[in-house]
Design a protein around this motif. Structure first.
Motif, short mmCIF file in Angstrom:
data_model
loop_
_atom_site.label_atom_id
_atom_site.label_comp_id
_atom_site.label_asym_id
_atom_site.label_seq_id
_atom_site.Cartn_x
_atom_site.Cartn_y
_atom_site.Cartn_z
N UNK A 109 85.27 23.49 32.91
CA UNK A 109 83.92 23.11 32.51
C UNK A 109 82.86 24.03 33.12
N UNK A 110 83.28 25.23 33.42
CA UNK A 110 82.33 26.23 33.90
C UNK A 110 82.87 27.62 33.62
N UNK A 111 81.96 28.58 33.62
CA UNK A 111 82.36 29.97 33.40
C UNK A 111 81.41 30.87 34.15
N UNK A 112 81.94 31.93 34.70
CA UNK A 112 81.14 32.95 35.37
C UNK A 112 81.43 34.28 34.68
N UNK A 113 80.39 34.87 34.15
CA UNK A 113 80.55 36.09 33.37
C UNK A 113 79.58 37.16 33.87
N UNK A 114 80.07 38.38 34.01
CA UNK A 114 79.24 39.49 34.45
C UNK A 114 78.55 40.14 33.26
N UNK A 115 77.25 40.24 33.32
CA UNK A 115 76.49 40.89 32.25
C UNK A 115 76.87 42.37 32.14
N UNK A 116 77.17 42.99 33.26
CA UNK A 116 77.57 44.40 33.25
C UNK A 116 78.90 44.57 32.51
N UNK A 117 79.83 43.66 32.75
CA UNK A 117 81.13 43.73 32.06
C UNK A 117 80.94 43.47 30.57
N UNK A 118 80.07 42.52 30.24
CA UNK A 118 79.78 42.22 28.83
C UNK A 118 79.23 43.47 28.13
N UNK A 119 78.35 44.20 28.83
CA UNK A 119 77.72 45.38 28.23
C UNK A 119 78.75 46.42 27.81
N UNK A 120 79.87 46.48 28.52
CA UNK A 120 80.91 47.47 28.19
C UNK A 120 81.57 47.18 26.85
N UNK A 121 81.52 45.91 26.43
CA UNK A 121 82.17 45.52 25.19
C UNK A 121 81.25 45.67 23.97
N UNK A 122 80.00 46.06 24.22
CA UNK A 122 79.05 46.24 23.11
C UNK A 122 79.05 47.71 22.72
N UNK A 123 79.50 47.99 21.53
CA UNK A 123 79.69 49.37 21.08
C UNK A 123 78.40 50.18 21.12
N UNK A 124 77.29 49.57 20.73
CA UNK A 124 76.03 50.30 20.64
C UNK A 124 75.20 50.28 21.92
N UNK A 125 75.76 49.71 22.99
CA UNK A 125 75.02 49.66 24.24
C UNK A 125 74.87 51.07 24.80
N UNK A 126 73.72 51.38 25.45
CA UNK A 126 73.55 52.71 26.04
C UNK A 126 74.77 53.10 26.89
N UNK A 127 75.21 54.32 26.70
CA UNK A 127 76.40 54.80 27.41
C UNK A 127 76.01 55.34 28.79
#
Length: 198
Positions: A84-102
């Motif tokens: 009933x909880x989750x901890x997610x890193x925004x930095x890790x999420x950004x790696x999965x976004x194809x169009x995110x600044x490289x």
């Protein structure tokens, strides 16, 4: 005397031609005129900066939409594991976004290498720092700065999903959320529903 008259006629003739063409005799630019020219040039420059700055929020919004979708998938995975909880890193999420600044690693520091969709560092800089700020062409942008500027907006979007709690862990890129347990009052779900019907 004849030469003086000839020069006078020549000057008068040039003036007459200018007036006939609808123009005015040219005069030397005064100091005040030069100041007006500077103001006009500065206004045009700020207008260009505004147009550049306006591009980044539109692009950023698309990136945040994708980040939220990835975050939701992480939460679904935790829920399927009966958590009933989750901890997610925004930095890790950004790696999965194809169009995110490289990013590119230089001397142990990550800098933005490319921005995507024809954007440049100027768009981000003027959007985040303001159009009055001074930008040095070619100046590197820390990747962490880009993440830091987006993180509060990401957290706001996550909060809007209706979690019981949502907070950013200071000093990290982590966002932790919680949602209600089906039997948080200590009763099995079936008994809880039967009691509600009564």
């Amino acid at each position: 005397r004849t030469q003086s008259c000839s020069r006078a006629r020549c000057c008068w003739s040039a003036r007459a031609r200018a007036l006939a063409a609808g123009g005015r005799p040219r005069r030397a630019m005064s100091f005040a005129d030069s100041l007006t020219k500077i103001v006009a040039s500065k206004q045009a420059e700020l207008g260009d900066r505004e147009r550049l700055a306006a591009k980044w929020p539109v692009y950023e919004s698309k990136l945040l939409d994708q980040a939220v979708q990835i975050f939701k998938r992480r939460c679904l995975r935790e829920a399927e594991s009966q958590k009933c909880e989750a901890t997610v890193s925004f930095e890790v999420v950004s790696r999965e976004i194809e169009d995110f600044p490289k990013r590119v690693l230089t001397d142990s520091t990550y800098f933005v290498d490319s921005w995507g969709e024809g954007l440049g560092a100027e768009s981000w800089f003027y959007s985040v720092r303001g159009i009055e700020a001074s930008w040095s062409p070619g100046a590197p942008v820390l990747f962490a700065e880009v993440l830091q500027a987006m993180l509060p907006k990401f957290v706001d979007r996550v909060k809007a999903l209706g979690f019981s709690s949502c907070h950013h862990e200071a000093g990290t890129w982590k966002v932790t959320v919680t949602w209600p347990s089906p039997d948080e009052d200590g009763q099995p779900p079936a008994k809880k529903k039967r009691r509600e019907r009564e």
